[in-house]
Design an enzyme around this catalytic site. Sequence first.
Site, PDB file in Angstrom:
ATOM      1  N   ARG A  28       0.816  -1.215   0.000  1.00 45.17           N
ATOM      2  CA  ARG A  28       0.000   0.000   0.000  1.00 45.17           C
ATOM      3  C   ARG A  28       0.853   1.270   0.000  1.00 45.17           C
ATOM      4  NH1 ARG A  28      -4.469  -1.767   3.864  1.00 45.17           N
ATOM      5  NH2 ARG A  28      -5.906  -2.885   2.534  1.00 45.17           N
ATOM      6  N   ARG A  32      -2.844   6.150   1.054  1.00 47.14           N
ATOM      7  CA  ARG A  32      -3.569   7.062   1.943  1.00 47.14           C
ATOM      8  C   ARG A  32      -2.716   7.853   2.924  1.00 47.14           C
ATOM      9  NH1 ARG A  32      -6.775   1.949   4.357  1.00 47.14           N
ATOM     10  NH2 ARG A  32      -4.657   1.240   4.738  1.00 47.14           N
ATOM     11  N   ARG A  41      -7.431  12.020  -4.062  1.00 50.58           N
ATOM     12  CA  ARG A  41      -8.608  11.369  -3.482  1.00 50.58           C
ATOM     13  C   ARG A  41      -9.763  12.357  -3.287  1.00 50.58           C
ATOM     14  NH1 ARG A  41      -7.769   8.693   2.281  1.00 50.58           N
ATOM     15  NH2 ARG A  41      -7.828  10.880   2.899  1.00 50.58           N
ATOM     16  N   ASP A  77      -6.902  -2.354  -7.292  1.00 51.21           N
ATOM     17  CA  ASP A  77      -7.589  -3.009  -6.180  1.00 51.21           C
ATOM     18  C   ASP A  77      -7.887  -4.445  -6.559  1.00 51.21           C
ATOM     19  OD1 ASP A  77      -8.887  -2.279  -3.453  1.00 51.21           O
ATOM     20  OD2 ASP A  77     -10.372  -3.541  -4.454  1.00 51.21           O
ATOM     21  N   TYR A 154     -15.245 -11.696  -0.070  1.00 49.72           N
ATOM     22  CA  TYR A 154     -15.981 -10.451  -0.293  1.00 49.72           C
ATOM     23  C   TYR A 154     -17.257 -10.695  -1.099  1.00 49.72           C
ATOM     24  CZ  TYR A 154     -12.108  -7.678   1.540  1.00 49.72           C
ATOM     25  OH  TYR A 154     -11.158  -7.127   2.353  1.00 49.72           O
TER      26      TYR A 154
END
Length: 344
Positions: A28, A32, A41, A77, A154
Site C-alpha cells: 500500500r 492514503r 482522493r 484493487d 468479499y
Amino acid sequence: MSSVLKNDLFLRALKGESVTRPPVWMMRQAGRYLPEFIKIREQYDFFTRCQTPELASEITVQPIRRFGMDAAILFSDILVVPQAMGIPFEMKPGVGPWLENPIRTPQDVERVIIPDVESSLKYVMDAIRMTNEKLQGEIPLIGFAGSPWTIFCYCVQGQGSKNFDQAKAFCFTHPKAAHALLQKITNTTIAYLKAKVAAGVHAVQLFDSWGGMLSPEDYTEFSWQYLQQIVTALKTDTPVIVFGKGCWFALDTMAKSGASALGVDWTCAPGLARKFSGGQITLQGNFDPSRLLSPPETIRKMVHEMIRAFGKDRYIVNLGHGILPNIPVSHAGAFIQAVKEYAE
C-alpha cells in the site's frame, strides 16, 4: 526485462542472488498516508482512480518520487477482478468494499461470468504501460491480484468482516457451488495476471488477506489449491510472490509451490519463517505496520535488527501488511532510508 532496469535489486533478490543490501518496498505504498495522494482522493472516487490510467499511474509513482523504493506496485484493487466478472462492487465511504446483492446461492454462482480480461480490464493494462513510461526503466513494477479465497470472501459476505462467517458457511453448506465460484475466480485471475505480464509488469504478488481465517485443512481445500493453480500458470512467465496473512502454517507447502518468494506477516518471527519455509526461498516482510508510529530512530534500529534476523540475501524488506493511513510521512521515509543505509 531486468537487464534494462537501472535498479534490479528486487528482481535479483527474487532469484535468490547475493545482494549488497536487501531491496525494500511497502505494501500500500501508493496511498492514503501521502498528502499528494489525498489531494487526488479529494477529486476522484476510489474506482475512478483505479479505472483512469493517468490517475493510477500517477499514484503509483508518487511514493517512488518521494522515497525511491526499489520496486513500484501498481495502484489498483483486488476487486477489479470480480467487477469484471459481473459482480458490481462499490467502495462505500466509511464501510469499504460493498456488494448490494452478495452471492448466496448456487444459482448466483452460475450467473457469474469469466470475462475477456483484455477488454474488461484494459484500463489496468493501460495503467501498466503508462506507469512504465513514467518510471523510465528505473525500477521494476509489481502487478497483483487477490487470492481466489479472499475475493470469494468479499463476494459472499458482501463487505469486510471480522470472521467472514457467511463465506465460510457457504463453503460448508454448498461446497460444490463454492468450488465452482473459486474456480471461476481462479481462471479469471490467471488470464488477468498473464495480461499484466504481457503489458509490462516485472513480477506479481498474490494477496491472501483472509487465508488465516481458515483452519489448515480448510485452507488447503478452499484457498491453497487455487493459489497453486495460479503459481503454476504464472511461474514460467514471471516471478510470483505469495502473501498469506495469518498463514504461517502453510509456509512449508507454499515454499514447494514454484513461487519465487513468500510474504510473512508480523506475527511470525524471522527465524521461524525461515524454518517453516525450509530456508531456501526468498522471504518478504514483516515489520508491524503500527510500528511505523515509533520514533524514526527506533524504526531505524528495528529495521536493522529485522534484516539481521532474516539475513540480507533471499530477503525483501517490507511491512507485514499494508501501511496504515495515519503513519507520518517522515516515519515511512525513515523505514526506507534504514534499509538503504544498511551495511553488515
